[in-house]
Design a protein around this motif. Structure first.
Motif, PDB file in Angstrom:
ATOM      1  N   ARG A  11       0.723  -1.232  -0.012  1.00 52.07           N
ATOM      2  CA  ARG A  11       0.003  -0.001   0.082  1.00 52.07           C
ATOM      3  C   ARG A  11       0.850   1.272   0.110  1.00 52.07           C
ATOM      4  O   ARG A  11       0.598   2.151  -0.605  1.00 52.07           O
ATOM      5  N   ASP A  12       1.827   1.314   0.740  1.00 52.20           N
ATOM      6  CA  ASP A  12       2.698   2.343   0.938  1.00 52.20           C
ATOM      7  C   ASP A  12       3.553   2.632  -0.358  1.00 52.20           C
ATOM      8  O   ASP A  12       3.776   3.776  -0.892  1.00 52.20           O
ATOM      9  N   PHE A  47      -3.751   3.698 -14.538  1.00 51.44           N
ATOM     10  CA  PHE A  47      -2.526   2.801 -14.459  1.00 51.44           C
ATOM     11  C   PHE A  47      -3.029   1.520 -15.351  1.00 51.44           C
ATOM     12  O   PHE A  47      -3.997   1.269 -15.733  1.00 51.44           O
ATOM     13  N   LEU A  48      -1.796   1.063 -15.731  1.00 48.66           N
ATOM     14  CA  LEU A  48      -1.776  -0.354 -16.484  1.00 48.66           C
ATOM     15  C   LEU A  48      -1.171  -1.329 -15.573  1.00 48.66           C
ATOM     16  O   LEU A  48      -0.231  -1.234 -14.978  1.00 48.66           O
ATOM     17  N   LEU A  49      -1.853  -2.552 -15.602  1.00 48.07           N
ATOM     18  CA  LEU A  49      -1.460  -3.735 -14.585  1.00 48.07           C
ATOM     19  C   LEU A  49      -1.174  -4.854 -15.688  1.00 48.07           C
ATOM     20  O   LEU A  49      -1.896  -5.358 -16.647  1.00 48.07           O
ATOM     21  N   PHE A  50      -0.032  -5.780 -15.441  1.00 50.54           N
ATOM     22  CA  PHE A  50       0.318  -6.413 -16.496  1.00 50.54           C
ATOM     23  C   PHE A  50       1.202  -7.813 -15.754  1.00 50.54           C
ATOM     24  O   PHE A  50       1.685  -7.538 -14.809  1.00 50.54           O
ATOM     25  N   GLY A  61      -7.021  -5.362 -10.355  1.00 54.33           N
ATOM     26  CA  GLY A  61      -7.151  -4.082 -10.736  1.00 54.33           C
ATOM     27  C   GLY A  61      -7.927  -3.153  -9.887  1.00 54.33           C
ATOM     28  O   GLY A  61      -7.574  -1.943  -9.484  1.00 54.33           O
ATOM     29  N   GLN A  62      -9.065  -3.760  -9.496  1.00 53.06           N
ATOM     30  CA  GLN A  62     -10.016  -2.915  -8.538  1.00 53.06           C
ATOM     31  C   GLN A  62      -9.371  -2.690  -7.029  1.00 53.06           C
ATOM     32  O   GLN A  62      -9.455  -1.595  -6.506  1.00 53.06           O
ATOM     33  N   ALA A  63      -8.910  -3.584  -6.659  1.00 51.26           N
ATOM     34  CA  ALA A  63      -8.203  -3.575  -5.124  1.00 51.26           C
ATOM     35  C   ALA A  63      -6.922  -2.585  -5.318  1.00 51.26           C
ATOM     36  O   ALA A  63      -6.927  -1.575  -4.573  1.00 51.26           O
ATOM     37  N   ILE A  64      -6.255  -2.456  -6.405  1.00 52.45           N
ATOM     38  CA  ILE A  64      -5.210  -1.363  -6.514  1.00 52.45           C
ATOM     39  C   ILE A  64      -5.909  -0.014  -6.800  1.00 52.45           C
ATOM     40  O   ILE A  64      -5.375   0.920  -6.215  1.00 52.45           O
ATOM     41  N   ALA A  65      -7.068   0.050  -7.467  1.00 50.45           N
ATOM     42  CA  ALA A  65      -7.698   1.251  -7.657  1.00 50.45           C
ATOM     43  C   ALA A  65      -8.053   1.852  -6.429  1.00 50.45           C
ATOM     44  O   ALA A  65      -8.121   2.968  -5.931  1.00 50.45           O
ATOM     45  N   ASP A  66      -8.549   1.029  -5.460  1.00 52.95           N
ATOM     46  CA  ASP A  66      -9.028   1.348  -4.347  1.00 52.95           C
ATOM     47  C   ASP A  66      -7.894   1.951  -3.360  1.00 52.95           C
ATOM     48  O   ASP A  66      -7.998   2.881  -2.613  1.00 52.95           O
TER      49      ASP A  66
END
Length: 92
Positions: A11-12, A47-50, A61-66
């Motif tokens: 998270r940090d 962002f782009l996740l791959f 993707g949703q978890a990171i967006a949160d």
């Protein structure tokens, strides 16, 4: 001499990279898991996740967006020459 290794919460690390994307107006890339990478665009609101093997999931993707505080993010897909990436964009 090699500097010591240290551990930070994901998270940090994500929030720090997001802040750098805003401050420097440059894309920031992190390896955030085994074979999971993120590229945070300048401005920090998309962002782009791959993965090098397979594809990221919409749940990732949703978890990171949160974590990044994106409001009503839109998820989509980008097909490159060798990788299919999940795109996440905050509308507006």
């Amino acid at each position: 001499m090699i500097p010591p290794t240290f551990t930070v919460a994901i998270r940090d690390a994500l929030k720090h990279a997001q802040g750098r994307a805003v401050k420097l107006s440059r894309t920031q890339q992190l390896e955030i898991g085994e074979d999971l990478f993120i590229r945070i665009a300048p401005g920090g609101r998309k962002f782009l996740l791959f993965k090098l093997e397979g594809e990221p999931t919409p749940a990732e993707g949703q978890a990171i967006a949160d974590v990044l505080g994106l409001q009503a993010p839109q998820l989509g897909w980008h097909q490159g020459e060798t990788l299919r990436s999940l795109t996440v964009v905050e509308q507006g």
